[in-house]
Design a protein around this motif. Structure first.
Motif, mmCIF file in Angstrom:
data_model
loop_
_atom_site.group_PDB
_atom_site.id
_atom_site.type_symbol
_atom_site.label_atom_id
_atom_site.label_comp_id
_atom_site.label_asym_id
_atom_site.label_seq_id
_atom_site.Cartn_x
_atom_site.Cartn_y
_atom_site.Cartn_z
ATOM 1 N N ALA A 140 0.851 -0.857 -0.049
ATOM 2 C CA ALA A 140 -0.394 -0.032 -0.050
ATOM 3 C C ALA A 140 0.774 1.362 -0.212
ATOM 4 N N ALA A 141 2.192 1.181 0.361
ATOM 5 C CA ALA A 141 2.568 2.651 0.767
ATOM 6 C C ALA A 141 3.085 3.143 -0.494
ATOM 7 N N ASP A 142 3.925 1.599 -1.273
ATOM 8 C CA ASP A 142 4.595 1.659 -2.420
ATOM 9 C C ASP A 142 2.815 2.190 -4.165
ATOM 10 N N TYR A 143 1.642 1.807 -3.599
ATOM 11 C CA TYR A 143 0.506 2.365 -4.460
ATOM 12 C C TYR A 143 1.014 3.471 -4.430
ATOM 13 N N GLU A 144 0.517 4.182 -2.877
ATOM 14 C CA GLU A 144 0.422 5.713 -2.361
ATOM 15 C C GLU A 144 2.219 6.101 -3.082
ATOM 16 N N ILE A 145 2.992 5.762 -3.111
ATOM 17 C CA ILE A 145 4.127 6.895 -3.545
ATOM 18 C C ILE A 145 3.963 7.009 -5.285
ATOM 19 N N ALA A 146 3.316 5.671 -6.237
ATOM 20 C CA ALA A 146 3.164 5.902 -7.478
ATOM 21 C C ALA A 146 2.419 6.694 -7.784
ATOM 22 N N CYS A 147 1.041 6.768 -6.995
ATOM 23 C CA CYS A 147 -0.057 8.153 -6.818
ATOM 24 C C CYS A 147 0.159 9.392 -7.141
ATOM 25 N N ARG A 148 0.816 9.240 -6.272
ATOM 26 C CA ARG A 148 1.608 10.503 -5.606
ATOM 27 C C ARG A 148 2.831 11.318 -7.033
ATOM 28 N N ILE A 149 3.348 10.803 -7.531
ATOM 29 C CA ILE A 149 4.393 10.724 -8.681
ATOM 30 C C ILE A 149 3.415 10.822 -9.723
ATOM 31 N N ARG A 150 1.900 10.351 -9.968
ATOM 32 C CA ARG A 150 1.400 10.747 -11.399
ATOM 33 C C ARG A 150 0.859 11.743 -11.316
ATOM 34 N N THR A 151 -0.357 11.910 -9.764
ATOM 35 C CA THR A 151 -0.067 13.450 -9.425
ATOM 36 C C THR A 151 0.744 14.354 -9.835
ATOM 37 N N TYR A 152 1.780 13.782 -9.029
ATOM 38 C CA TYR A 152 2.849 15.532 -9.411
ATOM 39 C C TYR A 152 2.648 15.892 -10.527
ATOM 40 N N VAL A 153 3.648 14.263 -11.643
ATOM 41 C CA VAL A 153 3.733 15.020 -12.708
ATOM 42 C C VAL A 153 2.438 15.672 -14.255
ATOM 43 N N SER A 154 1.419 15.064 -13.381
ATOM 44 C CA SER A 154 0.069 15.657 -13.829
ATOM 45 C C SER A 154 -0.051 17.712 -13.261
ATOM 46 N N VAL A 155 0.317 17.958 -12.677
ATOM 47 C CA VAL A 155 0.125 18.862 -11.949
ATOM 48 C C VAL A 155 1.349 20.007 -12.179
ATOM 49 N N MET A 156 2.910 19.369 -12.107
ATOM 50 C CA MET A 156 3.412 19.711 -12.665
ATOM 51 C C MET A 156 3.548 20.604 -14.124
ATOM 52 N N GLU A 157 3.164 19.240 -15.251
ATOM 53 C CA GLU A 157 2.516 19.792 -16.624
ATOM 54 C C GLU A 157 1.458 20.324 -16.700
ATOM 55 N N LYS A 158 0.934 20.611 -16.255
ATOM 56 C CA LYS A 158 -0.188 22.054 -15.785
ATOM 57 C C LYS A 158 0.503 22.892 -15.398
ATOM 58 N N ALA A 159 1.294 23.394 -14.616
ATOM 59 C CA ALA A 159 1.872 23.880 -14.243
ATOM 60 C C ALA A 159 2.486 25.211 -15.547
ATOM 61 N N HIS A 160 3.329 24.077 -15.873
ATOM 62 C CA HIS A 160 4.570 24.112 -16.976
ATOM 63 C C HIS A 160 3.474 24.117 -18.420
ATOM 64 N N SER A 161 2.060 24.405 -18.750
ATOM 65 C CA SER A 161 1.782 24.271 -20.245
ATOM 66 C C SER A 161 3.182 24.460 -21.457
ATOM 67 N N ASN A 162 3.891 25.452 -20.714
ATOM 68 C CA ASN A 162 4.285 26.225 -22.462
ATOM 69 C C ASN A 162 5.639 26.019 -22.232
ATOM 70 N N GLN A 163 5.900 25.074 -21.502
ATOM 71 C CA GLN A 163 7.015 23.621 -21.665
ATOM 72 C C GLN A 163 7.024 22.534 -22.205
ATOM 73 N N ASP A 164 7.974 21.576 -22.558
ATOM 74 C CA ASP A 164 7.937 20.514 -22.988
ATOM 75 C C ASP A 164 8.470 19.782 -22.194
ATOM 76 N N LEU A 165 7.519 19.571 -21.205
ATOM 77 C CA LEU A 165 7.970 18.510 -20.297
ATOM 78 C C LEU A 165 7.497 16.653 -20.532
ATOM 79 N N SER A 166 7.666 15.950 -21.609
ATOM 80 C CA SER A 166 7.033 15.334 -21.960
ATOM 81 C C SER A 166 8.168 14.170 -21.459
ATOM 82 N N ALA A 167 9.270 14.134 -22.224
ATOM 83 C CA ALA A 167 10.598 13.669 -21.575
ATOM 84 C C ALA A 167 10.678 13.324 -20.164
ATOM 85 N N ARG A 168 10.582 14.694 -19.249
ATOM 86 C CA ARG A 168 10.343 14.238 -17.751
ATOM 87 C C ARG A 168 9.139 12.825 -17.232
#
Length: 115
Positions: free
Chosen positions: A44-72
């Motif tokens: 469950a802890a590993d699953y939570e980490i995975a969910c947090r990473i996915r959420t973080y990535v989505s937020v970063m993509e929205k916050a920096h929509s003017n940059q190409d973050l696709s590789a990261r």
């Protein structure tokens, strides 16, 4: 009278052994339940980490929509899949994550150098 004493002693010894066997069986069942519970918590802890990473990535993509973050973002999502026990993706460098182990024992960790 002597046979009766031996019989009572034998019965008491049998009862003592039976109680000891039951205690050992209960101890083993308890320890198995602890082990299963720890595996559940670790997964469950590993699953939570995975969910947090996915959420973080989505937020970063929205916050920096003017940059190409696709590789990261792709790299980070692959790490999330490595952490996620429901996906359990093997990483090229890190290998397969042992989700059932404690956080401290499964890394990732730097490898030491030998001199």
């Amino acid at each position: 009278m002597g046979d009766m004493m031996l019989s009572i002693y034998g019965e008491a010894e049998r009862h003592r052994r039976e109680q000891e066997r039951k205690r050992e069986e209960q101890r083993q069942q308890y320890n198995a339940e602890v082990d299963r519970s720890l595996v559940l918590v670790n997964c469950a802890a590993d699953y939570e980490i995975a969910c947090r990473i996915r959420t973080y990535v989505s937020v970063m993509e929205k916050a920096h929509s003017n940059q190409d973050l696709s590789a990261r973002a792709s790299w980070a999502r692959a790490k999330a899949d490595w952490y996620d026990p429901t996906v359990a993706k093997e990483d090229e460098l890190l290998g397969r994550r042992e989700h059932e182990k404690s956080q401290e024992s499964k890394g990732p960790q730097h490898k030491g150098y030998r001199w």
